[in-house]
Enzyme design. Structure first.
Site, PDB file in Angstrom:
ATOM      1  N   ASP A 278      -3.098  -0.623  -6.086  1.00  0.00           N
ATOM      2  CA  ASP A 278      -2.285  -0.704  -4.883  1.00  0.00           C
ATOM      3  C   ASP A 278      -2.153  -2.190  -4.514  1.00  0.00           C
ATOM      4  O   ASP A 278      -2.748  -3.065  -5.154  1.00  0.00           O
ATOM      5  CB  ASP A 278      -2.863   0.142  -3.741  1.00  0.00           C
ATOM      6  CG  ASP A 278      -1.777   0.504  -2.726  1.00  0.00           C
ATOM      7  OD1 ASP A 278      -0.676  -0.071  -2.782  1.00  0.00           O
ATOM      8  OD2 ASP A 278      -2.025   1.372  -1.857  1.00  0.00           O
TER       9      ASP A 278
HETATM   10  C1  BGC Z   1       0.952   1.145  -0.099  1.00  0.00           C
HETATM   11  C2  BGC Z   1       1.548   1.875  -1.274  1.00  0.00           C
HETATM   12  C3  BGC Z   1       2.870   1.248  -1.652  1.00  0.00           C
HETATM   13  C4  BGC Z   1       2.652  -0.204  -1.957  1.00  0.00           C
HETATM   14  C5  BGC Z   1       3.903  -0.933  -2.415  1.00  0.00           C
HETATM   15  C6  BGC Z   1       0.945  -0.349  -0.308  1.00  0.00           C
HETATM   16  O1  BGC Z   1       0.613  -1.023   0.868  1.00  0.00           O
HETATM   17  O2  BGC Z   1      -0.349   1.624   0.123  1.00  0.00           O
HETATM   18  O3  BGC Z   1       1.691   3.227  -0.952  1.00  0.00           O
HETATM   19  O4  BGC Z   1       3.442   1.933  -2.726  1.00  0.00           O
HETATM   20  O5  BGC Z   1       2.171  -0.841  -0.786  1.00  0.00           O
HETATM   21  O6  BGC Z   1       4.799  -1.122  -1.405  1.00  0.00           O
END
Ligand code: BGC
Length: 739
Positions: A278
């Site tokens: 993530d």
């Molecule tokens: C979130 C994810 C997301 C990623 C990219 C993160 O902060 O937890 O769910 O896909 O950002 O934007």
């Protein structure tokens, strides 16, 4: 150049022959890998947000040098076309870039937020919406989305409940698989397909106290029985990638968690897709207290099996040295790069004949689908005196509330690409449906958190002049989603006071709630004749609600998550264990004046009914269904056998309606106590007024299996209670013995 064209031609051929040519792909990956430098490999394992619009000279140079394998949230369609051209034609090996973005519940056209889509209990519709969203995103050059999110969510304080598919592993699994089918289509090589990314692996939804990013403690038996189930369903459906979670699971950050990534995902589930971290979650392992520094974080993430690093740069900064000094074996990197290249081949990205990305707008078919999805996701929670549907020919309505005419709030969280100009609000749609003269509008408040009551007077005046009040309350979009945990679940701002003010006009109130989570609104619901829960319904939420309110469409949504009476009951979910002292719903409080004699030493609260406000699976229609004639095909079965359970469903009302019939089971005794109910299956059926139809489910003993204390999936002998039910708190019951 000829070499590149040769690669491209091969890529095209590959995409055409994809289904039969797995070994060909592996051979091509092998050939490519053998020519890659360590820097190029690390480049493939790195994903960045740094590609702004217009693309800087530095980023162009970095693409040429193979510094990046993927960008997220990058540039415009034209920028993506240009960046891809540079990667394919000007980088040493011509390896294409992969553009990712959060296409979570639509791209330009926005469908209801995921928890709202889950309220449709309609996998076919969800698949269609995902397909349409994939088509829009792919046309603009985005071939990877970070969806579906399948975190089991049992705590509405957690703002990411909005992005979830609810509290139940079976329902979430079925719907997640539908999303994967929709996003990825029949073939990833189809130019309208987008690679799915199942997230957040795993346990993220169990964040302590509902506070986002917080630690989770989940015993392995619960992890396997509940939290991993929908991930497995998505994996079985062929989801192209997995994203690790931010949280620590049982003390080990998910991003460095070898148990999750290696033992479960790679070994048990035989997964060969991409695992991406993530957003900066590799570097965050330092703050978790799990990695000493960023070098250690990189080493731990690679060792656990994270193929690609999102945004933080620990791989770029340290992997080369880690390989050269040998704490990390070069072959470990090759495995990661293989997974990434495999996805790029599967997507047909090496094929240069693909139409370059172009800007698109929501099309008519997408808008119709979004309207259908919004209709299907709305849940009718109360309809006293049958105020709904309103008599559209004669009624004058007062449209009141901060969410009656707010385009941005209606689309909900994760809708950064929404075409807000295409959004039709309830106010606009009602004016169209009823004629502008029959719609009086006074918002009362400027937004859902507003405490200023100066607009109340106009709202009360509108209510006085109307036959019915349509009150659009709830939560602004920004109050749910990532990092939007709330400790209170009430209607924010002066909304409760607004209801009281408007109520003085003495007109029936239809309460329509737009929100990203289950809110607690017991008193507000008591003051309204009717309550419709619309979630954040997306671009076409307005027309959908206008159709529902005027009876052009009928409500059919069912709650995919339990609604608490008060935040103090959280976490509350239907599939809990029974305790040794289950309460009955008649036991309440301590009798006044007799503290020695409380109403039973049972598992309840002394200050609030222990049951939920609305149970899982609940939702009304404009008609009434009756369940009867439960029949189980055999009194007992042996392991490996199947049986059928059936019942008659009758529409006893005067209107047609859609009933979502649910099958639940409970093991009366087992070596590990089982939930009071567990959803096994469901079916939706449309019945005309007066129509009766049989519903039948075929159940195998595998459906009745569970994990024992040694974590083996077993089918134990015993008695199983079964319900065919309209929700998790009602239904008609029978029993079967497993021998
Ligand atoms: C979130 C994810 C997301 C990623 C990219 C993160 O902060 O937890 O769910 O896909 O950002 O934007």
């Amino acid at each position: 150049m000829s070499r590149i064209w040769c690669l491209a031609a091969l890529g095209f051929l590959h995409s055409v022959l994809l289904a039969q040519s797995g070994s060909d792909v592996e051979a091509r990956i092998g050939a490519l890998l053998s020519r890659m430098t360590l820097d190029e490999k690390i480049g493939q394992m790195s994903q960045s947000t740094a590609m702004a619009s217009p693309i800087s000279a530095q980023i162009k140079a970095e693409i040429r040098a193979g510094r990046w394998g993927s960008f997220l949230n990058a540039g415009s369609p034209a920028d993506r076309a240009e960046a891809q051209r540079i990667a394919l034609k000007e980088s040493r090996l011509g390896i294409p870039l992969l553009f990712g973005r959060d296409v979570i519940h639509g791209y330009k056209t926005i469908y209801p937020i995921p928890v709202g889509q889950a309220a449709s209990w309609d996998p076919a519709l969800i698949e269609e919406a995902a397909r349409e969203a994939a088509g829009e995103a792919a046309a603009e050059g985005i071939r990877w989305t970070f969806a579906p999110m399948v975190d089991i969510a049992r705590d509405p304080r957690w703002g990411r409940v909005a992005e979830s598919l609810g509290e139940d592993p079976y329902l979430a699994g079925v719907l997640a698989a539908a999303m994967v089918r929709g996003l990825q289509g029949k073939s990833l090589a189809d130019a309208a397909s987008v690679a799915a990314c199942v997230k957040h692996f795993a346990g993220y939804g169990a964040a302590e106290a509902g506070r986002d990013y917080n630690s989770t403690w989940i015993p392995e038996i619960l992890l396997r029985e509940v939290y991993l189930q929908p991930f497995h369903a998505a994996r079985q459906q062929g989801a192209a990638s997995f994203m690790t979670a931010f949280n620590a699971l049982n003390g080990v950050p998910a991003t460095g968690n070898r148990f999750l990534l290696e033992d479960v995902l790679r070994r048990e589930w035989q997964y060969d897709g991409v695992v991406v971290s993530d957003y900066e979650s590799i570097r965050e392992m330092i703050a978790h207290g799990f990695a000493r520094d960023s070098r250690d974080a990189a080493a731990k993430a690679v060792a656990a099996g994270v193929d690609m690093e999102m945004v933080s740069t620990t791989y770029f900064d340290h992997l080369k040295q880690l390989v050269e000094s040998e704490p990390i074996r070069a072959s470990q990197l090759d495995g990661a790069v293989r997974n990434i290249l495999r996805l790029k081949f599967r997507l047909g990205l090496f094929d240069q004949s693909v139409t370059p990305p172009r800007e698109i707008e929501p099309g008519a078919a997408a808008l119709r689908l979004a309207e259908r999805a919004a209709i299907r996701s709305a849940v009718l929670l109360k309809n006293e005196g049958e105020v709904l549907p309103i008599a559209s020919a004669t009624t004058t309505v007062a449209v009141i509330g901060p969410l009656a005419d707010s385009r941005a709030d209606q689309v909900g969280t994760w809708s950064m690409d929404a075409r807000l100009e295409a959004v039709e609000t309830p106010l606009a749609a009602l004016r169209k449906a009823l004629g502008p003269d029959r719609v009086l509008f006074a918002p009362g408040m400027r937004n859902s958190r507003d405490r200023d009551r100066s607009g109340f007077g106009a709202a009360v005046d509108a209510a006085r002049r109307a036959d019915v009040v349509l009150l659009f309350l709830g939560e602004e979009a920004i109050l749910s989603g990532e990092a939007r945990s709330r400790a209170f679940l009430d209607l924010p701002g002066a909304q409760d006071a607004l209801i009281d003010a408007v109520r003085a006009a003495g007109k029936p109130i239809v309460l329509v709630i737009l929100a990203g989570r289950p809110l607690t609104f017991h008193d507000a619901a008591a003051k309204a004749a009717t309550v419709v829960y619309a979630w954040h319904p997306g671009t076409m939420g307005g027309p959908a609600l206008a159709s529902l309110l005027t009876g052009k469409a009928t409500p059919s949504g069912r709650l995919p998550i339990t609604f608490p009476r008060t935040v103090g009951q959280v976490p509350i979910y239907y599939a809990h264990l029974n305790t040794g002292r289950p309460a009955s719903d008649k036991e309440l409080g301590i009798p006044l004046g007799n503290p020695e004699q409380p109403a039973g030493y049972t598992s309840k609260y002394i200050d609030v009914d222990f049951t939920p406000e609305y149970p899982f699976g609940y939702g009304l229609t404009y008609t009434r269904f009756e369940y009867s004639g439960l029949h189980i095909s055999a009194p007992s079965i042996r392991s490996g056998e199947t049986f059928t359970i059936s019942a008659s469903i009758a529409n006893r009302g005067a209107r047609e309606g859609v009933e979502t019939v649910q099958l639940y089971a409970h093991w009366r005794s087992a070596s590990v106590a089982q939930p009071v109910r567990k959803l096994l299956a469901f079916q939706s059926m449309a019945l005309r007024a007066g129509e009766t139809r049989a519903v039948s489910f075929t159940v195998s003993t595998a459906d009745l299996s569970f994990y024992n204390a040694r974590l083996e999936r077993v089918i134990e002998p015993g008695r199983v209670e079964l319900w065919i039910a309209p929700d998790a708190a009602h239904g008609i019951a029978g029993e079967i013995e497993v021998r």
